[in-house]
Write a protein that holds these residues in place. Sequence first.
Motif, PDB file in Angstrom:
ATOM      1  N   VAL A  95       0.833  -1.204   0.000  1.00 19.20           N
ATOM      2  CA  VAL A  95       0.000   0.000   0.000  1.00 19.20           C
ATOM      3  C   VAL A  95       0.870   1.257   0.000  1.00 19.20           C
ATOM      4  O   VAL A  95       0.498   2.279  -0.574  1.00 19.20           O
ATOM      5  CB  VAL A  95      -0.958  -0.011   1.205  1.00 19.20           C
ATOM      6  CG1 VAL A  95      -1.797   1.271   1.251  1.00 19.20           C
ATOM      7  CG2 VAL A  95      -1.882  -1.218   1.127  1.00 19.20           C
ATOM      8  N   THR A  96       2.036   1.187   0.629  1.00 21.74           N
ATOM      9  CA  THR A  96       2.972   2.316   0.571  1.00 21.74           C
ATOM     10  C   THR A  96       3.355   2.620  -0.870  1.00 21.74           C
ATOM     11  O   THR A  96       3.379   3.784  -1.297  1.00 21.74           O
ATOM     12  CB  THR A  96       4.231   2.010   1.396  1.00 21.74           C
ATOM     13  OG1 THR A  96       3.864   1.889   2.777  1.00 21.74           O
ATOM     14  CG2 THR A  96       5.258   3.119   1.260  1.00 21.74           C
ATOM     15  N   LEU A  97       3.652   1.579  -1.640  1.00 18.27           N
ATOM     16  CA  LEU A  97       4.016   1.771  -3.046  1.00 18.27           C
ATOM     17  C   LEU A  97       2.822   2.262  -3.863  1.00 18.27           C
ATOM     18  O   LEU A  97       2.978   3.120  -4.749  1.00 18.27           O
ATOM     19  CB  LEU A  97       4.547   0.474  -3.636  1.00 18.27           C
ATOM     20  CG  LEU A  97       5.911   0.002  -3.112  1.00 18.27           C
ATOM     21  CD1 LEU A  97       6.316  -1.297  -3.809  1.00 18.27           C
ATOM     22  CD2 LEU A  97       6.985   1.067  -3.315  1.00 18.27           C
ATOM     23  N   LEU A  98       1.635   1.742  -3.583  1.00 13.54           N
ATOM     24  CA  LEU A  98       0.439   2.209  -4.282  1.00 13.54           C
ATOM     25  C   LEU A  98       0.218   3.700  -4.033  1.00 13.54           C
ATOM     26  O   LEU A  98      -0.044   4.470  -4.976  1.00 13.54           O
ATOM     27  CB  LEU A  98      -0.780   1.416  -3.828  1.00 13.54           C
ATOM     28  CG  LEU A  98      -2.131   1.901  -4.371  1.00 13.54           C
ATOM     29  CD1 LEU A  98      -2.190   1.732  -5.883  1.00 13.54           C
ATOM     30  CD2 LEU A  98      -3.282   1.162  -3.691  1.00 13.54           C
ATOM     31  N   ALA A  99       0.325   4.123  -2.780  1.00  7.46           N
ATOM     32  CA  ALA A  99       0.136   5.535  -2.448  1.00  7.46           C
ATOM     33  C   ALA A  99       1.216   6.403  -3.090  1.00  7.46           C
ATOM     34  O   ALA A  99       0.953   7.529  -3.520  1.00  7.46           O
ATOM     35  CB  ALA A  99       0.146   5.710  -0.927  1.00  7.46           C
ATOM     36  N   LEU A 100       2.426   5.872  -3.167  1.00  9.77           N
ATOM     37  CA  LEU A 100       3.516   6.600  -3.819  1.00  9.77           C
ATOM     38  C   LEU A 100       3.199   6.805  -5.299  1.00  9.77           C
ATOM     39  O   LEU A 100       3.448   7.882  -5.862  1.00  9.77           O
ATOM     40  CB  LEU A 100       4.822   5.835  -3.646  1.00  9.77           C
ATOM     41  CG  LEU A 100       6.106   6.463  -4.195  1.00  9.77           C
ATOM     42  CD1 LEU A 100       6.336   7.837  -3.591  1.00  9.77           C
ATOM     43  CD2 LEU A 100       7.296   5.553  -3.890  1.00  9.77           C
ATOM     44  N   GLY A 101       2.642   5.782  -5.943  1.00 11.12           N
ATOM     45  CA  GLY A 101       2.246   5.914  -7.340  1.00 11.12           C
ATOM     46  C   GLY A 101       1.152   6.947  -7.523  1.00 11.12           C
ATOM     47  O   GLY A 101       1.186   7.755  -8.471  1.00 11.12           O
ATOM     48  N   LEU A 102       0.158   6.949  -6.633  1.00  8.52           N
ATOM     49  CA  LEU A 102      -0.896   7.963  -6.700  1.00  8.52           C
ATOM     50  C   LEU A 102      -0.319   9.354  -6.466  1.00  8.52           C
ATOM     51  O   LEU A 102      -0.729  10.327  -7.111  1.00  8.52           O
ATOM     52  CB  LEU A 102      -1.977   7.658  -5.662  1.00  8.52           C
ATOM     53  CG  LEU A 102      -2.845   6.426  -5.912  1.00  8.52           C
ATOM     54  CD1 LEU A 102      -3.749   6.163  -4.703  1.00  8.52           C
ATOM     55  CD2 LEU A 102      -3.678   6.594  -7.174  1.00  8.52           C
ATOM     56  N   GLY A 103       0.641   9.441  -5.547  1.00 12.52           N
ATOM     57  CA  GLY A 103       1.259  10.727  -5.269  1.00 12.52           C
ATOM     58  C   GLY A 103       1.995  11.295  -6.456  1.00 12.52           C
ATOM     59  O   GLY A 103       2.148  12.528  -6.582  1.00 12.52           O
ATOM     60  N   ALA A 104       2.460  10.430  -7.356  1.00 12.90           N
ATOM     61  CA  ALA A 104       3.188  10.898  -8.543  1.00 12.90           C
ATOM     62  C   ALA A 104       2.300  11.756  -9.438  1.00 12.90           C
ATOM     63  O   ALA A 104       2.803  12.635 -10.156  1.00 12.90           O
ATOM     64  CB  ALA A 104       3.723   9.698  -9.316  1.00 12.90           C
ATOM     65  N   ILE A 105       0.989  11.533  -9.398  1.00  5.42           N
ATOM     66  CA  ILE A 105       0.077  12.339 -10.214  1.00  5.42           C
ATOM     67  C   ILE A 105       0.104  13.791  -9.754  1.00  5.42           C
ATOM     68  O   ILE A 105       0.228  14.728 -10.562  1.00  5.42           O
ATOM     69  CB  ILE A 105      -1.349  11.761 -10.142  1.00  5.42           C
ATOM     70  CG1 ILE A 105      -1.369  10.333 -10.685  1.00  5.42           C
ATOM     71  CG2 ILE A 105      -2.331  12.654 -10.908  1.00  5.42           C
ATOM     72  CD1 ILE A 105      -2.701   9.625 -10.519  1.00  5.42           C
ATOM     73  N   GLY A 106      -0.005  13.995  -8.454  1.00  8.05           N
ATOM     74  CA  GLY A 106       0.033  15.353  -7.923  1.00  8.05           C
ATOM     75  C   GLY A 106       1.376  16.022  -8.141  1.00  8.05           C
ATOM     76  O   GLY A 106       1.452  17.206  -8.511  1.00  8.05           O
ATOM     77  N   VAL A 107       2.452  15.284  -7.912  1.00  6.43           N
ATOM     78  CA  VAL A 107       3.788  15.841  -8.100  1.00  6.43           C
ATOM     79  C   VAL A 107       4.009  16.224  -9.564  1.00  6.43           C
ATOM     80  O   VAL A 107       4.540  17.297  -9.875  1.00  6.43           O
ATOM     81  CB  VAL A 107       4.859  14.839  -7.625  1.00  6.43           C
ATOM     82  CG1 VAL A 107       6.252  15.293  -8.072  1.00  6.43           C
ATOM     83  CG2 VAL A 107       4.823  14.704  -6.112  1.00  6.43           C
ATOM     84  N   SER A 108       3.586  15.365 -10.487  1.00  4.08           N
ATOM     85  CA  SER A 108       3.762  15.641 -11.912  1.00  4.08           C
ATOM     86  C   SER A 108       3.000  16.896 -12.322  1.00  4.08           C
ATOM     87  O   SER A 108       3.520  17.742 -13.069  1.00  4.08           O
ATOM     88  CB  SER A 108       3.285  14.448 -12.748  1.00  4.08           C
ATOM     89  OG  SER A 108       4.052  13.304 -12.466  1.00  4.08           O
TER      90      SER A 108
END
Length: 402
Positions: A95-108
């Motif tokens: 789930v940490t990795l999943l949240a990190l992937g979702l976070g990439a949308i905001g960062v991008s």
Amino acid sequence: MRGYTAAPIRGDTTLPALTGLRFLAALAVLISHFNHRGLISVPAGVIEFLDGGRTAVALFFVLSGFILAYNYPGLSGSAERTRFYASRIARIYPVTLLALGLGAIGVSYAATHPDSGRLLDWYSLEEASPFALGTSFLAQATMTTAWFPVAAVTQPWNGSAWSIGCEVLFYALFPLLIVKLRKLRFKHIAYILIGAWIFQMLAIRAAISFAPAEQVGLLVYQFPVLHLFEFLVGIAAAIVFLRGGREWLSRGSRRRLVLAAALVPLTLLSLFQPVAPAYVLMGPLFAVLILGLAVNPAGRRSFLARRPMILLGEASFALYMIHAPLMMIFMIADPPEGAGWLLMAGTVGLSIAVFRWFETPARHWTRAAVLRMVPSGWGRDRPAVNLLVPGKPSGPVNTVED
């Protein structure tokens, strides 16, 4: 009562109300963060009562200590520790990795729209520095952001993931702590808790007095060592529970009196907040609250132990981990005013989907994969004697979701 004796556990070994309690803690964080980002509007007094969700995270840490000690009271030997660590990695990392992937949308989005001001507002970055974003990404991927009290490291990708750094420390120390603490008399455990509590307060005072102003909040509220007391008091509460506390609380009105003894001062502390940070005084009271809720009321299910609350509690880890990245995605979409509550409800629903169809299967797969990497024959231990519950084997003897 001698420190090494214990009454056998009788009846149901699950603690459903504690699973439901986890959802209420996650909901406090969710409301506070959605309000902070302007997606919903909540009276300021409510946010002050919740302390911005910070005390709810402290409750999570106490719960973590209690549930681990309840599930692994006799943990010992290399084989037991290997299985424990494999389970811990499987519990949090997918789930940490999943949240990190979702976070990439905001960062991008923030990085490619510098004029929007999102980089500074969301991630405390003046510009899209590859070094800062790369450092933050590595800290998130290694679950170490809490050890870096710098906003430019802790905030990008998934700002809420700092608490995972605390949990990793707790998991690393737990086998040593439970082996040592389970052998001690209650008075000696109390001495350790008092010492840890004093250390926590002195360390917080030192951080407030000497740390740079921009780092004080991150050190006081997020630095892992400063939350170790909450984890310890949770372990101690589980030891009390397993050494006869369950039976004692089940008699007469003791359970209700214990709950009142926790809820009344917790409510007063939340209302008036005589000290800052508020969680400093709440850790022991959270432990008392957990002890009371861990006993199922005779003949009925409490509200927290009903099936919908149990499901929400099971999904609470996913909810906590994905809500911050999802908030950034919602803000990119620029939702209409008043839609925030629907978005928050949707986040809760999505967390249930993540729990059922991603977290649960990923946990089983990750645990098996980690154990396959362990050399064959590693630590073939004989079953250890459970010093808390005589006659039971060591290892996870209960079925509470941990």
